[in-house]
Design a protein around this motif. Structure first.
Motif, PDB file in Angstrom:
ATOM      1  N   ASN A  81       0.767  -1.254   0.243  1.00  0.00           N
ATOM      2  CA  ASN A  81      -0.003   0.062   0.045  1.00  0.00           C
ATOM      3  C   ASN A  81       0.804   1.207  -0.012  1.00  0.00           C
ATOM      4  N   GLY A  82       2.234   1.099  -0.400  1.00  0.00           N
ATOM      5  CA  GLY A  82       3.195   2.264  -0.531  1.00  0.00           C
ATOM      6  C   GLY A  82       3.610   2.283  -1.912  1.00  0.00           C
ATOM      7  N   SER A  83       4.990   1.916  -1.866  1.00  0.00           N
ATOM      8  CA  SER A  83       5.663   1.629  -2.996  1.00  0.00           C
ATOM      9  C   SER A  83       6.670   0.201  -3.177  1.00  0.00           C
ATOM     10  N   GLY A  84       5.927  -0.546  -2.071  1.00  0.00           N
ATOM     11  CA  GLY A  84       7.025  -1.802  -2.033  1.00  0.00           C
ATOM     12  C   GLY A  84       6.123  -2.888  -2.507  1.00  0.00           C
ATOM     13  N   LEU A  85       7.097  -3.672  -3.278  1.00  0.00           N
ATOM     14  CA  LEU A  85       6.697  -4.772  -4.219  1.00  0.00           C
ATOM     15  C   LEU A  85       7.205  -6.129  -3.247  1.00  0.00           C
ATOM     16  N   TRP A  86       6.417  -7.229  -2.592  1.00  0.00           N
ATOM     17  CA  TRP A  86       7.020  -7.989  -1.649  1.00  0.00           C
ATOM     18  C   TRP A  86       7.200  -9.381  -2.452  1.00  0.00           C
ATOM     19  N   LEU A  87       7.643 -10.151  -1.965  1.00  0.00           N
ATOM     20  CA  LEU A  87       7.642 -11.684  -2.313  1.00  0.00           C
ATOM     21  C   LEU A  87       8.050 -12.348  -1.211  1.00  0.00           C
ATOM     22  N   TRP A  88       7.278 -13.728  -0.988  1.00  0.00           N
ATOM     23  CA  TRP A  88       7.395 -14.722   0.089  1.00  0.00           C
ATOM     24  C   TRP A  88       7.728 -15.765  -0.842  1.00  0.00           C
ATOM     25  N   SER A  89       8.987 -16.529  -0.490  1.00  0.00           N
ATOM     26  CA  SER A  89       9.210 -17.793  -1.101  1.00  0.00           C
ATOM     27  C   SER A  89       9.161 -18.882  -0.268  1.00  0.00           C
ATOM     28  N   SER A  90       8.792 -20.176  -0.417  1.00  0.00           N
ATOM     29  CA  SER A  90       8.887 -21.240   0.325  1.00  0.00           C
ATOM     30  C   SER A  90      10.420 -21.431   0.577  1.00  0.00           C
ATOM     31  N   LYS A  91      11.278 -21.056  -0.435  1.00  0.00           N
ATOM     32  CA  LYS A  91      12.712 -21.618  -0.211  1.00  0.00           C
ATOM     33  C   LYS A  91      13.460 -20.603   0.384  1.00  0.00           C
ATOM     34  N   GLY A  92      12.890 -19.111   0.314  1.00  0.00           N
ATOM     35  CA  GLY A  92      13.792 -18.114   0.874  1.00  0.00           C
ATOM     36  C   GLY A  92      13.210 -17.087   1.703  1.00  0.00           C
ATOM     37  N   GLY A  93      11.899 -17.374   2.151  1.00  0.00           N
ATOM     38  CA  GLY A  93      11.293 -16.428   3.021  1.00  0.00           C
ATOM     39  C   GLY A  93      10.709 -14.870   2.466  1.00  0.00           C
ATOM     40  N   THR A  94      10.629 -14.112   3.126  1.00  0.00           N
ATOM     41  CA  THR A  94      10.252 -12.646   2.790  1.00  0.00           C
ATOM     42  C   THR A  94      11.132 -11.695   2.467  1.00  0.00           C
ATOM     43  N   ARG A  95      10.860 -10.996   1.172  1.00  0.00           N
ATOM     44  CA  ARG A  95      11.691  -9.805   0.904  1.00  0.00           C
ATOM     45  C   ARG A  95      11.102  -9.067  -0.047  1.00  0.00           C
ATOM     46  N   GLN A  96      11.530  -7.689  -0.012  1.00  0.00           N
ATOM     47  CA  GLN A  96      11.037  -6.667  -0.862  1.00  0.00           C
ATOM     48  C   GLN A  96      11.871  -6.848  -2.112  1.00  0.00           C
ATOM     49  N   ILE A  97      11.022  -6.971  -3.362  1.00  0.00           N
ATOM     50  CA  ILE A  97      11.746  -7.089  -4.454  1.00  0.00           C
ATOM     51  C   ILE A  97      12.295  -5.744  -5.002  1.00  0.00           C
ATOM     52  N   GLU A  98      11.391  -4.709  -4.858  1.00  0.00           N
ATOM     53  CA  GLU A  98      11.556  -3.436  -5.560  1.00  0.00           C
ATOM     54  C   GLU A  98      10.649  -2.333  -5.093  1.00  0.00           C
ATOM     55  N   THR A  99      11.162  -1.266  -5.140  1.00  0.00           N
ATOM     56  CA  THR A  99      10.499  -0.034  -4.519  1.00  0.00           C
ATOM     57  C   THR A  99       9.987   0.685  -5.953  1.00  0.00           C
ATOM     58  N   VAL A 100       8.704   0.629  -6.162  1.00  0.00           N
ATOM     59  CA  VAL A 100       8.073   1.153  -7.306  1.00  0.00           C
ATOM     60  C   VAL A 100       7.035   2.188  -7.200  1.00  0.00           C
ATOM     61  N   SER A 101       7.146   3.303  -7.348  1.00  0.00           N
ATOM     62  CA  SER A 101       6.130   4.657  -7.270  1.00  0.00           C
ATOM     63  C   SER A 101       4.611   3.834  -7.390  1.00  0.00           C
ATOM     64  N   PHE A 102       3.965   4.100  -6.495  1.00  0.00           N
ATOM     65  CA  PHE A 102       2.330   3.743  -6.637  1.00  0.00           C
ATOM     66  C   PHE A 102       2.105   2.263  -6.883  1.00  0.00           C
ATOM     67  N   VAL A 103       2.869   1.227  -6.693  1.00  0.00           N
ATOM     68  CA  VAL A 103       2.937  -0.369  -7.068  1.00  0.00           C
ATOM     69  C   VAL A 103       1.592  -0.550  -6.496  1.00  0.00           C
ATOM     70  N   ASN A 104       0.879  -1.491  -7.443  1.00  0.00           N
ATOM     71  CA  ASN A 104      -0.608  -1.983  -6.733  1.00  0.00           C
ATOM     72  C   ASN A 104      -0.794  -3.396  -7.598  1.00  0.00           C
ATOM     73  N   GLN A 105      -1.561  -4.119  -7.067  1.00  0.00           N
ATOM     74  CA  GLN A 105      -2.288  -5.346  -7.562  1.00  0.00           C
ATOM     75  C   GLN A 105      -1.306  -6.350  -8.290  1.00  0.00           C
TER      76      GLN A 105
END
Length: 123
Positions: free
Chosen positions: A51-75
């Motif tokens: 709900n900001g500018s963060g695109l996040w990913l959770w992987s069963s191999k590697g856990g949670t991390r932010q992939i990228e900061t993208v202005s107004f990222v959504n859906q």
């Protein structure tokens, strides 16, 4: 009587909520709609925006991390191509962007612009 006994056994054998694994240390909002994919290699991936500018990913191999900061990222939406490449498509302030992984979600390249809001309507 058997039904009551079966219900008690089911409750005893069901894992407690404390045994669940959280997918994010960032707070998820009620309006988040994560996209989920199980890859052909069996890796489970979940992607969402914060709900900001963060695109996040959770992987069963590697856990949670932010992939990228993208202005107004959504859906974000996640798909796997027949070649095995994994794509994440997401709306942003600059239009639709794409990220790509060719190693089952371990590393990501992008963002690559797909659609500009000045040349095509945003759906």
């Amino acid at each position: 009587m058997r039904l009551a006994l079966a219900a008690v056994i089911a409750l005893v054998l069901a894992p407690a909520a404390a045994a669940w694994t959280p997918i994010s240390q960032t707070p998820l909002q009620n309006s988040d709609r994560p996209a989920v994919l199980r890859t052909s290699a069996g890796t489970e991936l979940v992607t969402w925006d914060d709900n900001g500018s963060g695109l996040w990913l959770w992987s069963s191999k590697g856990g949670t991390r932010q992939i990228e900061t993208v202005s107004f990222v959504n859906q974000p939406q996640i798909v796997q191509q027949p070649s095995g490449a994994i794509q994440i498509y997401a709306g942003s302030g600059a239009g639709v962007v794409r990220f790509q992984s060719t190693d089952d979600g371990t590393t990501w390249a992008g963002p690559f612009a797909i659609v500009s809001p000045t040349t095509a309507p945003m759906l």
